[in-house]
Design an enzyme around this catalytic site. Structure first.
Site, PDB file in Angstrom:
ATOM      1  CB  THR A   1      -0.181  -5.256   1.440  1.00 19.71           C
ATOM      2  OG1 THR A   1      -0.522  -5.457   2.823  1.00 19.71           O
ATOM      3  CG2 THR A   1      -1.049  -4.130   0.868  1.00 19.71           C
TER       4      THR A   1
ATOM      5  CG  ASP B   1       9.820  -0.281   3.994  1.00 19.48           C
ATOM      6  OD1 ASP B   1       8.579  -0.266   3.977  1.00 19.48           O
ATOM      7  OD2 ASP B   1      10.494  -1.304   4.191  1.00 19.48           O
TER       8      ASP B   1
ATOM      9  CE1 TYR C   1      -3.396  -3.213  11.466  1.00 16.26           C
ATOM     10  CE2 TYR C   1      -5.658  -3.953  11.194  1.00 16.26           C
ATOM     11  CZ  TYR C   1      -4.533  -3.331  10.690  1.00 16.26           C
ATOM     12  OH  TYR C   1      -4.543  -2.840   9.405  1.00 16.26           O
TER      13      TYR C   1
ATOM     14  CG  ASN D   1       1.167   2.440   4.483  1.00 16.55           C
ATOM     15  OD1 ASN D   1       0.048   1.943   4.368  1.00 16.55           O
ATOM     16  ND2 ASN D   1       2.278   1.767   4.177  1.00 16.55           N
TER      17      ASN D   1
ATOM     18  CG  ASP E   1      10.789   1.074  14.018  1.00 16.25           C
ATOM     19  OD1 ASP E   1       9.648   1.525  13.751  1.00 16.25           O
ATOM     20  OD2 ASP E   1      10.981   0.256  14.944  1.00 16.25           O
TER      21      ASP E   1
ATOM     22  CG  LEU F   1      -1.945   1.121   1.326  1.00 15.03           C
ATOM     23  CD1 LEU F   1      -2.813   1.202   0.083  1.00 15.03           C
ATOM     24  CD2 LEU F   1      -2.808   0.921   2.571  1.00 15.03           C
TER      25      LEU F   1
ATOM     26  CE  LYS G   1      -3.857   0.197  11.197  1.00 15.77           C
ATOM     27  NZ  LYS G   1      -2.906   1.117  10.520  1.00 15.77           N
TER      28      LYS G   1
END
Length: 319
Positions: free
Chosen positions: A208, A38, A174, A102, A75, A19, A178
């Site tokens: 992904t 990344d 998660y 992201n 990171d 993504l 979120k």
């Protein structure tokens, strides 16, 4: 005719693959200079030869297409790494205009099986990672405004998930992270609006590397629902990237503090929570007995199993 993001610079975290890669490529296509972040480090290819880090490959892809891009390896859940990321964007491109958060990981487990590290690592990368980059971007924009610059431009696009909206049973870490990101987004939207900055969150559904196990059983199909070789997978990240490009653009100046679900050729605007019922005590303060008399029949009349979670979002699709 100029491109929508021409003259703007952007950071996309977790952009080495999936993504984030699609988002970085779309922002570059729309004219932005991009810092591709990344965590992935250089590795080895099938022959054992050294290979570039994923972020460097994406940055090279953007440059090969005529765009401007640099890679950043690190990171974002580390506070100082996030500082260095924002500093890099400013040093390379003169300023930062767009931040797309992201980066993320999955450590799925039921709440009774989850370890402390599985909880901490997911909350750290997702929620703290979003905060870290948002903090330093906000410092940058506020500093420019305080220095007297007029027309400061700032866009934040955060990544939440339907797991938060629907209450994914196997993803308590998660879903919590979120949900926290949505709270961070709405708070940031209110705090930074005075400086010319907007903050919005998306809930993307995409196939992904991170979600390959989740969506492994879902085939690539045409938007009409028929299997078709060569057609765009409805779970392709390319369905999500254009919305990120829009939210990053001047056209979205009136969109702030919003949550949108996006996948498979569909965008859904999620409304804010509404108060469905209100009860007042007949006395100075509630007692157990009074609450029992009011709330017990109220919930008895509601659909069985209904919670605050909005599981119906999982059924959203184009058409």
């Amino acid at each position: 005719m100029s491109l929508p993001l021409e003259g703007l610079s952007a950071i996309v975290t977790g952009a080495g693959r999936g993504l984030g890669r699609a988002e970085a490529l779309e922002l570059a296509r729309l004219g932005a200079a991009v810092v591709v972040n990344d965590y992935g480090q250089p590795g080895r290819d099938g022959s054992g030869a050294a290979s570039a880090a994923p972020a460097e490959e994406v940055a090279a892809e953007i440059r090969a297409a005529g765009g401007r891009a640099v890679a950043h390896l690190g990171d974002v859940s580390d506070f100082e790494t996030a500082r260095a990321l924002v500093d890099l964007a400013v040093a390379e491109f003169g300023k930062l205009d767009v931040l797309v958060n992201n980066a993320g990981i999955l450590r799925d487990r039921m709440v009774f099986s989850m370890s402390e590290d599985e909880w901490d690592s997911v909350v750290r990368v997702h929620l703290k990672g979003h905060f870290n980059t948002t903090h330093f971007a906000a410092v940058h924009w506020r500093g420019r405004a305080k220095a007297g610059e007029t027309g400061v431009y700032g866009r934040i696009v955060n990544t939440s998930s339907e797991a938060f909206l629907a209450g994914s049973a196997g993803q308590p870490n998660y879903a919590a992270a979120k949900g926290g990101i949505v709270g961070l987004t709405t708070s940031t939207a209110l705090a930074l609006a005075r400086y010319g900055v907007t903050a919005n969150a998306i809930c993307p559904r995409a196939r992904t590397r991170m979600t390959e196990d989740v969506f492994a059983a879902i085939p690539a199909i045409k938007s009409g629902g028929e299997p078709g070789e060569g057609e765009l997978d409805p779970l392709s990240p390319e369905h999500v990237a254009p919305l990120v490009g829009y939210l990053a653009s001047p056209a979205a100046s009136g969109v702030n503090g919003q949550l949108l679900v996006v996948h498979g050729g569909m965008v859904a605007v999620v409304d804010r929570p509404r108060v469905s019922a209100k009860f007042d005590t007949a006395k100075e303060a509630f007692t157990y007995e009074e609450l029992d008399g009011l709330l017990t029949p109220h919930y008895a009349s509601r659909p069985a199993g209904e919670t605050f979670a909005a599981a119906e979002v999982l059924g959203l699709k184009k058409g």
